[in-house]
Scaffold this motif. Structure first.
Motif, PDB file in Angstrom:
ATOM      1  N   THR A   1      20.981 -29.511  39.921  1.00 12.41           N
ATOM      2  CA  THR A   1      20.710 -28.072  40.004  1.00 12.41           C
ATOM      3  C   THR A   1      19.365 -27.836  40.668  1.00 12.41           C
ATOM      4  N   GLN A   2      18.356 -28.630  40.297  1.00 14.97           N
ATOM      5  CA  GLN A   2      17.022 -28.496  40.886  1.00 14.97           C
ATOM      6  C   GLN A   2      17.053 -28.884  42.363  1.00 14.97           C
ATOM      7  N   SER A   3      17.769 -29.950  42.702  1.00 13.80           N
ATOM      8  CA  SER A   3      17.868 -30.383  44.100  1.00 13.80           C
ATOM      9  C   SER A   3      18.522 -29.307  44.955  1.00 13.80           C
ATOM     10  N   GLN A   4      19.553 -28.684  44.411  1.00 16.19           N
ATOM     11  CA  GLN A   4      20.246 -27.627  45.136  1.00 16.19           C
ATOM     12  C   GLN A   4      19.335 -26.425  45.347  1.00 16.19           C
ATOM     13  N   ALA A   5      18.553 -26.083  44.328  1.00 20.13           N
ATOM     14  CA  ALA A   5      17.620 -24.959  44.445  1.00 20.13           C
ATOM     15  C   ALA A   5      16.568 -25.252  45.511  1.00 20.13           C
ATOM     16  N   GLN A   6      16.081 -26.489  45.551  1.00 20.43           N
ATOM     17  CA  GLN A   6      15.087 -26.870  46.555  1.00 20.43           C
ATOM     18  C   GLN A   6      15.686 -26.790  47.956  1.00 20.43           C
ATOM     19  N   ALA A   7      16.939 -27.193  48.105  1.00 17.60           N
ATOM     20  CA  ALA A   7      17.593 -27.189  49.416  1.00 17.60           C
ATOM     21  C   ALA A   7      17.822 -25.768  49.926  1.00 17.60           C
ATOM     22  N   ASN A   8      17.961 -24.813  49.001  1.00 13.97           N
ATOM     23  CA  ASN A   8      18.224 -23.431  49.391  1.00 13.97           C
ATOM     24  C   ASN A   8      16.961 -22.656  49.747  1.00 13.97           C
ATOM     25  N   LYS A   9      15.801 -23.245  49.518  1.00 11.65           N
ATOM     26  CA  LYS A   9      14.547 -22.551  49.819  1.00 11.65           C
ATOM     27  C   LYS A   9      14.308 -22.534  51.316  1.00 11.65           C
ATOM     28  N   GLN A  10      13.838 -21.384  51.788  1.00 10.34           N
ATOM     29  CA  GLN A  10      13.488 -21.229  53.202  1.00 10.34           C
ATOM     30  C   GLN A  10      12.072 -20.673  53.270  1.00 10.34           C
ATOM     31  N   PRO A  11      11.335 -21.065  54.289  1.00 10.66           N
ATOM     32  CA  PRO A  11       9.963 -20.546  54.400  1.00 10.66           C
ATOM     33  C   PRO A  11       9.978 -19.035  54.640  1.00 10.66           C
ATOM     34  N   LEU A  12       8.931 -18.382  54.137  1.00 12.26           N
ATOM     35  CA  LEU A  12       8.801 -16.940  54.343  1.00 12.26           C
ATOM     36  C   LEU A  12       8.425 -16.640  55.782  1.00 12.26           C
ATOM     37  N   THR A  13       8.953 -15.539  56.281  1.00 12.99           N
ATOM     38  CA  THR A  13       8.617 -15.085  57.630  1.00 12.99           C
ATOM     39  C   THR A  13       7.470 -14.090  57.555  1.00 12.99           C
ATOM     40  N   GLY A  14       6.940 -13.716  58.688  1.00 18.92           N
ATOM     41  CA  GLY A  14       5.886 -12.706  58.733  1.00 18.92           C
ATOM     42  C   GLY A  14       6.364 -11.386  58.148  1.00 18.92           C
ATOM     43  N   LYS A  15       7.622 -11.056  58.401  1.00 15.36           N
ATOM     44  CA  LYS A  15       8.203  -9.824  57.854  1.00 15.36           C
ATOM     45  C   LYS A  15       8.261  -9.901  56.326  1.00 15.36           C
ATOM     46  N   ASP A  16       8.584 -11.084  55.795  1.00 16.61           N
ATOM     47  CA  ASP A  16       8.599 -11.274  54.338  1.00 16.61           C
ATOM     48  C   ASP A  16       7.207 -11.040  53.754  1.00 16.61           C
ATOM     49  N   TYR A  17       6.186 -11.611  54.388  1.00 18.06           N
ATOM     50  CA  TYR A  17       4.808 -11.435  53.918  1.00 18.06           C
ATOM     51  C   TYR A  17       4.396  -9.967  53.949  1.00 18.06           C
ATOM     52  N   ASP A  18       4.764  -9.258  55.009  1.00 19.68           N
ATOM     53  CA  ASP A  18       4.436  -7.831  55.102  1.00 19.68           C
ATOM     54  C   ASP A  18       5.095  -7.048  53.969  1.00 19.68           C
ATOM     55  N   SER A  19       6.353  -7.358  53.681  1.00 23.53           N
ATOM     56  CA  SER A  19       7.055  -6.678  52.588  1.00 23.53           C
ATOM     57  C   SER A  19       6.397  -6.971  51.249  1.00 23.53           C
ATOM     58  N   LEU A  20       5.982  -8.206  51.045  1.00 22.27           N
ATOM     59  CA  LEU A  20       5.316  -8.563  49.800  1.00 22.27           C
ATOM     60  C   LEU A  20       3.962  -7.877  49.666  1.00 22.27           C
ATOM     61  N   LYS A  21       3.235  -7.757  50.763  1.00 18.61           N
ATOM     62  CA  LYS A  21       1.944  -7.057  50.730  1.00 18.61           C
ATOM     63  C   LYS A  21       2.137  -5.601  50.341  1.00 18.61           C
ATOM     64  N   ARG A  22       3.146  -4.945  50.935  1.00 24.09           N
ATOM     65  CA  ARG A  22       3.419  -3.541  50.597  1.00 24.09           C
ATOM     66  C   ARG A  22       3.801  -3.410  49.122  1.00 24.09           C
ATOM     67  N   LEU A  23       4.636  -4.324  48.639  1.00 20.56           N
ATOM     68  CA  LEU A  23       5.039  -4.289  47.238  1.00 20.56           C
ATOM     69  C   LEU A  23       3.830  -4.486  46.332  1.00 20.56           C
ATOM     70  N   HIS A  24       2.980  -5.430  46.666  1.00 23.18           N
ATOM     71  CA  HIS A  24       1.782  -5.704  45.871  1.00 23.18           C
ATOM     72  C   HIS A  24       0.887  -4.477  45.803  1.00 23.18           C
ATOM     73  N   ARG A  25       0.677  -3.841  46.949  1.00 20.41           N
ATOM     74  CA  ARG A  25      -0.167  -2.626  46.974  1.00 20.41           C
ATOM     75  C   ARG A  25       0.444  -1.529  46.130  1.00 20.41           C
ATOM     76  N   SER A  26       1.776  -1.381  46.173  1.00 21.81           N
ATOM     77  CA  SER A  26       2.426  -0.306  45.407  1.00 21.81           C
ATOM     78  C   SER A  26       2.348  -0.580  43.908  1.00 21.81           C
ATOM     79  N   LEU A  27       2.198  -1.836  43.509  1.00 21.85           N
ATOM     80  CA  LEU A  27       2.126  -2.182  42.093  1.00 21.85           C
ATOM     81  C   LEU A  27       0.724  -2.179  41.523  1.00 21.85           C
ATOM     82  N   GLN A  28      -0.271  -2.168  42.402  1.00 21.65           N
ATOM     83  CA  GLN A  28      -1.660  -2.173  41.941  1.00 21.65           C
ATOM     84  C   GLN A  28      -1.983  -0.847  41.264  1.00 21.65           C
TER      85      GLN A  28
END
Length: 70
Positions: free
Chosen positions: A41-68
């Motif tokens: 189960t852990q191996s499968q979860a690791q295999a399904n991980k993909q690196p974050l894109t710049g768009k992902d980081y931007d979305s996370l930054k907006r979410l973080h700001r909205s939660l502050q």
């Protein structure tokens, strides 16, 4: 003292485990049609991980700001 021991086989790697060691009770084991062990189960979860894109980081930054709290 005799304890009822249940063993369960992983359908991915074919290894066998004590039910108690992987948190499976005898009743649960009777109702499991396909079992994947914690290691697979852990191996499968690791295999399904993909690196974050710049768009992902931007979305996370907006979410973080909205939660502050202001």
């Amino acid at each position: 003292i005799c304890f009822y021991q249940v063993y369960i086989g992983c359908d991915k790697c074919q290894d066998w485990f004590h039910g108690a060691c992987v948190g499976i009770t005898p009743v649960e084991a009777e109702n499991i049609e396909y079992y994947t062990c914690p290691r697979c189960t852990q191996s499968q979860a690791q295999a399904n991980k993909q690196p974050l894109t710049g768009k992902d980081y931007d979305s996370l930054k907006r979410l973080h700001r909205s939660l502050q709290v202001s």
